[in-house]
Scaffold this motif. Sequence first.
Motif, PDB file in Angstrom:
ATOM      1  N   VAL A 137       0.866  -1.191   0.000  1.00 46.96           N
ATOM      2  CA  VAL A 137       0.000   0.000   0.000  1.00 46.96           C
ATOM      3  C   VAL A 137       0.893   1.229   0.000  1.00 46.96           C
ATOM      4  CG1 VAL A 137      -1.799   1.253   1.241  1.00 46.96           C
ATOM      5  CG2 VAL A 137      -1.799  -1.250   1.238  1.00 46.96           C
ATOM      6  N   SER A 138       0.545   2.195  -0.825  1.00 44.58           N
ATOM      7  CA  SER A 138       1.365   3.403  -0.912  1.00 44.58           C
ATOM      8  C   SER A 138       1.285   4.205   0.379  1.00 44.58           C
ATOM      9  CB  SER A 138       0.901   4.266  -2.091  1.00 44.58           C
ATOM     10  OG  SER A 138       1.621   5.482  -2.122  1.00 44.58           O
ATOM     11  N   ALA A 139       2.425   4.746   0.807  1.00 42.10           N
ATOM     12  CA  ALA A 139       2.459   5.576   2.014  1.00 42.10           C
ATOM     13  C   ALA A 139       1.757   6.909   1.792  1.00 42.10           C
ATOM     14  CB  ALA A 139       3.912   5.799   2.445  1.00 42.10           C
ATOM     15  N   ASP A 140       1.723   7.359   0.555  1.00 48.11           N
ATOM     16  CA  ASP A 140       1.044   8.608   0.199  1.00 48.11           C
ATOM     17  C   ASP A 140      -0.118   8.269  -0.727  1.00 48.11           C
ATOM     18  OD1 ASP A 140       0.175  11.088  -0.582  1.00 48.11           O
ATOM     19  OD2 ASP A 140       2.182  11.859  -1.033  1.00 48.11           O
TER      20      ASP A 140
ATOM     21  N   TRP B 210      14.374  -8.736  -6.903  1.00 51.69           N
ATOM     22  CA  TRP B 210      15.837  -8.720  -6.860  1.00 51.69           C
ATOM     23  C   TRP B 210      16.363  -7.530  -6.070  1.00 51.69           C
ATOM     24  CZ3 TRP B 210      19.634 -11.986  -7.588  1.00 51.69           C
ATOM     25  CH2 TRP B 210      20.934 -11.509  -7.751  1.00 51.69           C
ATOM     26  N   ASP B 211      15.665  -6.396  -6.127  1.00 51.80           N
ATOM     27  CA  ASP B 211      16.091  -5.227  -5.363  1.00 51.80           C
ATOM     28  C   ASP B 211      16.033  -5.494  -3.868  1.00 51.80           C
ATOM     29  OD1 ASP B 211      16.443  -3.707  -7.707  1.00 51.80           O
ATOM     30  OD2 ASP B 211      14.296  -3.220  -7.767  1.00 51.80           O
ATOM     31  N   VAL B 212      14.984  -6.192  -3.425  1.00 50.21           N
ATOM     32  CA  VAL B 212      14.855  -6.525  -2.003  1.00 50.21           C
ATOM     33  C   VAL B 212      15.933  -7.536  -1.606  1.00 50.21           C
ATOM     34  CG1 VAL B 212      13.312  -7.422  -0.223  1.00 50.21           C
ATOM     35  CG2 VAL B 212      12.379  -6.090  -2.120  1.00 50.21           C
ATOM     36  N   ILE B 213      16.128  -8.542  -2.447  1.00 51.85           N
ATOM     37  CA  ILE B 213      17.124  -9.577  -2.164  1.00 51.85           C
ATOM     38  C   ILE B 213      18.524  -8.970  -2.093  1.00 51.85           C
ATOM     39  CG2 ILE B 213      18.364 -11.497  -3.273  1.00 51.85           C
ATOM     40  CD1 ILE B 213      15.976 -12.456  -1.764  1.00 51.85           C
ATOM     41  N   ARG B 214      18.828  -8.035  -2.986  1.00 50.83           N
ATOM     42  CA  ARG B 214      20.160  -7.429  -2.991  1.00 50.83           C
ATOM     43  C   ARG B 214      20.401  -6.627  -1.714  1.00 50.83           C
ATOM     44  NH1 ARG B 214      21.287  -3.885  -8.119  1.00 50.83           N
ATOM     45  NH2 ARG B 214      19.632  -2.691  -7.093  1.00 50.83           N
ATOM     46  N   ALA B 215      19.372  -5.936  -1.232  1.00 50.43           N
ATOM     47  CA  ALA B 215      19.521  -5.184   0.017  1.00 50.43           C
ATOM     48  C   ALA B 215      19.711  -6.128   1.198  1.00 50.43           C
ATOM     49  CB  ALA B 215      18.292  -4.298   0.237  1.00 50.43           C
TER      50      ALA B 215
ATOM     51  N   LYS C 264       0.102   9.337  -4.332  1.00 50.91           N
ATOM     52  CA  LYS C 264       1.198   8.862  -5.177  1.00 50.91           C
ATOM     53  C   LYS C 264       1.172   7.341  -5.281  1.00 50.91           C
ATOM     54  CE  LYS C 264       4.454  12.612  -4.095  1.00 50.91           C
ATOM     55  NZ  LYS C 264       5.814  12.923  -3.579  1.00 50.91           N
ATOM     56  N   GLU C 265       1.689   6.853  -6.399  1.00 48.63           N
ATOM     57  CA  GLU C 265       1.826   5.407  -6.566  1.00 48.63           C
ATOM     58  C   GLU C 265       3.179   4.952  -6.016  1.00 48.63           C
ATOM     59  OE1 GLU C 265       1.301   4.381 -10.618  1.00 48.63           O
ATOM     60  OE2 GLU C 265      -0.881   4.794 -10.635  1.00 48.63           O
ATOM     61  N   ILE C 266       3.242   3.673  -5.784  1.00 50.70           N
ATOM     62  CA  ILE C 266       4.503   3.084  -5.300  1.00 50.70           C
ATOM     63  C   ILE C 266       5.539   3.144  -6.421  1.00 50.70           C
ATOM     64  CG2 ILE C 266       5.593   0.942  -4.510  1.00 50.70           C
ATOM     65  CD1 ILE C 266       2.891   0.160  -3.300  1.00 50.70           C
ATOM     66  N   ASP C 267       6.769   3.533  -6.060  1.00 54.00           N
ATOM     67  CA  ASP C 267       7.855   3.498  -7.038  1.00 54.00           C
ATOM     68  C   ASP C 267       8.135   2.035  -7.413  1.00 54.00           C
ATOM     69  OD1 ASP C 267       8.113   6.218  -6.905  1.00 54.00           O
ATOM     70  OD2 ASP C 267       9.683   6.155  -5.362  1.00 54.00           O
ATOM     71  N   PRO C 268       8.197   1.710  -8.687  1.00 52.59           N
ATOM     72  CA  PRO C 268       8.393   0.304  -9.100  1.00 52.59           C
ATOM     73  C   PRO C 268       9.712  -0.253  -8.556  1.00 52.59           C
ATOM     74  CG  PRO C 268       7.728   1.674 -10.960  1.00 52.59           C
ATOM     75  CD  PRO C 268       8.054   2.611  -9.843  1.00 52.59           C
TER      76      PRO C 268
ATOM     77  N   GLY D 148      13.554  -1.306   4.772  1.00 50.55           N
ATOM     78  CA  GLY D 148      14.264  -0.147   4.243  1.00 50.55           C
ATOM     79  C   GLY D 148      13.998   0.044   2.758  1.00 50.55           C
ATOM     80  N   VAL D 149      13.975  -1.066   2.008  1.00 49.81           N
ATOM     81  CA  VAL D 149      13.684  -0.981   0.575  1.00 49.81           C
ATOM     82  C   VAL D 149      12.247  -0.517   0.347  1.00 49.81           C
ATOM     83  CG1 VAL D 149      13.493  -2.308  -1.570  1.00 49.81           C
ATOM     84  CG2 VAL D 149      15.406  -2.721  -0.017  1.00 49.81           C
ATOM     85  N   LEU D 150      11.320  -1.047   1.135  1.00 47.01           N
ATOM     86  CA  LEU D 150       9.918  -0.665   0.971  1.00 47.01           C
ATOM     87  C   LEU D 150       9.712   0.825   1.254  1.00 47.01           C
ATOM     88  CD1 LEU D 150       8.129  -3.746   2.604  1.00 47.01           C
ATOM     89  CD2 LEU D 150       8.556  -3.311   0.185  1.00 47.01           C
ATOM     90  N   LYS D 151      10.329   1.320   2.313  1.00 48.34           N
ATOM     91  CA  LYS D 151      10.203   2.751   2.626  1.00 48.34           C
ATOM     92  C   LYS D 151      10.780   3.608   1.510  1.00 48.34           C
ATOM     93  CE  LYS D 151      10.275   2.387   7.685  1.00 48.34           C
ATOM     94  NZ  LYS D 151      11.047   2.691   8.923  1.00 48.34           N
ATOM     95  N   HIS D 152      11.900   3.175   0.985  1.00 49.05           N
ATOM     96  CA  HIS D 152      12.560   3.936  -0.075  1.00 49.05           C
ATOM     97  C   HIS D 152      11.689   4.037  -1.324  1.00 49.05           C
ATOM     98  CE1 HIS D 152      15.874   5.589  -2.399  1.00 49.05           C
ATOM     99  NE2 HIS D 152      15.664   4.673  -3.343  1.00 49.05           N
ATOM    100  N   HIS D 153      10.838   3.046  -1.556  1.00 52.19           N
ATOM    101  CA  HIS D 153       9.985   3.039  -2.741  1.00 52.19           C
ATOM    102  C   HIS D 153       8.549   3.471  -2.430  1.00 52.19           C
ATOM    103  CE1 HIS D 153      13.356   0.617  -4.243  1.00 52.19           C
ATOM    104  NE2 HIS D 153      12.962   1.001  -5.455  1.00 52.19           N
ATOM    105  N   GLY D 154       8.335   4.126  -1.295  1.00 54.87           N
ATOM    106  CA  GLY D 154       7.046   4.722  -0.993  1.00 54.87           C
ATOM    107  C   GLY D 154       5.972   3.751  -0.560  1.00 54.87           C
TER     108      GLY D 154
END
Length: 550
Positions: free
Chosen positions: A281-284, A295-300, A287-291, A514-520
Amino acid sequence: MTDGFDFSPGAQVPLSGAAGQTAATQALASAAYRDGPVAKLLDANSEWTVSEVKAPRMSLFEPNLGEAFARAVQMRMLGGGRGQVIQSFGTEPQTIVEHCLAANRIRKTRDARLTAVMVIFGLLFLPGTLLWLGVFQLRRSIAGAQDKRMGALGTALLVALGVMVLIFLIKLPFGGFWGIYLRGVVVAPVIGWYIAKQICERTAKELRDSWGGLLSGGGIGAKVPETVPNHPGQTAAEELRKALHKLTAEQHSNVVFYAGPKGILGMGTRWGSWQLAEDLVSADPDKEIDPFRSWDVIRAIHDQLRMLERTPLHTGGFPKPSVRHWVVSPIGEGAKSVERGGTSEEEGFQIKGVELQRICDKQQFDAGDRHYLGVQFVLWDGQLVITLMITVTLLHKTLRIEVTGHALGPIHPLFHNKPSAPSKTVSKTFRFWETKSIPLPLVNAKEVVRLTARAPFTWYPPILDHLGGKLVLPEPFGLRHAWADKPWRHRFMADDALRTATPVLRVVHEAALGVLKHHGVDTERFGNRSLALSGQIQEAAPKKADLYDA
């Protein structure tokens, strides 16, 4: 002076193996030098695999534990046309196989000498040799019975034969050449047996020294000169070198196999599973969630797990773990072979780069391999292997982060038994109420006959396999999990496995949030669920997560 290249094996360096993996490696390697009945290996079967012993047609040609183990492992790991093997985490399989080669080389040298003895004192006096061998085979068959009286009967038969031979030597029905030959027929096998006994005892001492040296930590590296070519045109050594290289490449492959309730082969069954699954769910609301991708989550998560050994206090802490990307391929619980599809020997049996990212992002549902990020601890000198596997999946709007725990326990205690000098306890002559221990020869009379009878056939091992039986290794085969125990019987090992899960889970959740927050993404519900899992994971009770009660 010559300008040719020196192909000699060179100096032997102390055996060290990989860091933190020497105990398990040396315990398994010591089996190649052992004596004793091969049936003892059946007691070491694990819950993942079951080895078998093919019954002998003639017990006189039956191999002992070391002979059967060394030959079976060598043929399975280096034989032509062999199937792929399972990784042996916590051990160095190449070192174990090299010790099998070294043990077989020692026995081959002994068998060459025994064959010469057999030709001179056995083949030239064949009637007497067959008579003595027949009596020993009859005694072994009778002594093998459960009834102790039958064993005593076998000994009595051997004594009776000796008396008959003595009478036969005193008065013969023939004279001249045939009289001398008949005496030789009776006496020569006995002389040959005595010479063979000296050869067998020297070899037994050498094998036991290697056995004890490995388990005491002072053993040197295996001497395998056959892997070094003596001249440029020698192909056998090059083929053996390539086979060992292939074995090492398979050991470092990042493809593993999930065999249903047996868990990931080589890592053990799942003892715990913790899942964090919430909607994105978008924090705002405006606004939509940044795609982003899985793999981005796994890399973090990967970057955070590499710092697990860091701690805010100067006390305790984790040793440096191994953090790797794994591709898990499903196979049936009763599968007899594995195949690492999509990889090749030239690529080192690895799946990496773009293909690894594709599996992580795309193959999250339906058929196909799955991607996991694994953090692995090899502890207790390789006796305990703790692996936690992390996978990230996205179905519709639900993001799921799953952490599963796998544990592989110590090598079976059979492989840690050190050699002990044979002895028997008897009563003292005068103080009959007291006892004393009398040392016995390393190789008894029955063993000398068995080794000497087997020696001429060792040049073509399939005959020995047919007559004496062999060890049948379990499939899919891996040196480590074939003879591994569960860690839960060892208090400290169990504690280590249970304690590892909590900090790893929290690092995984922290990195993912951290990744989820960064992408809204609104992380409130993810955070609440993470706190609930942090409390749940502290329950000190391993489960059978691979068994579904359905």
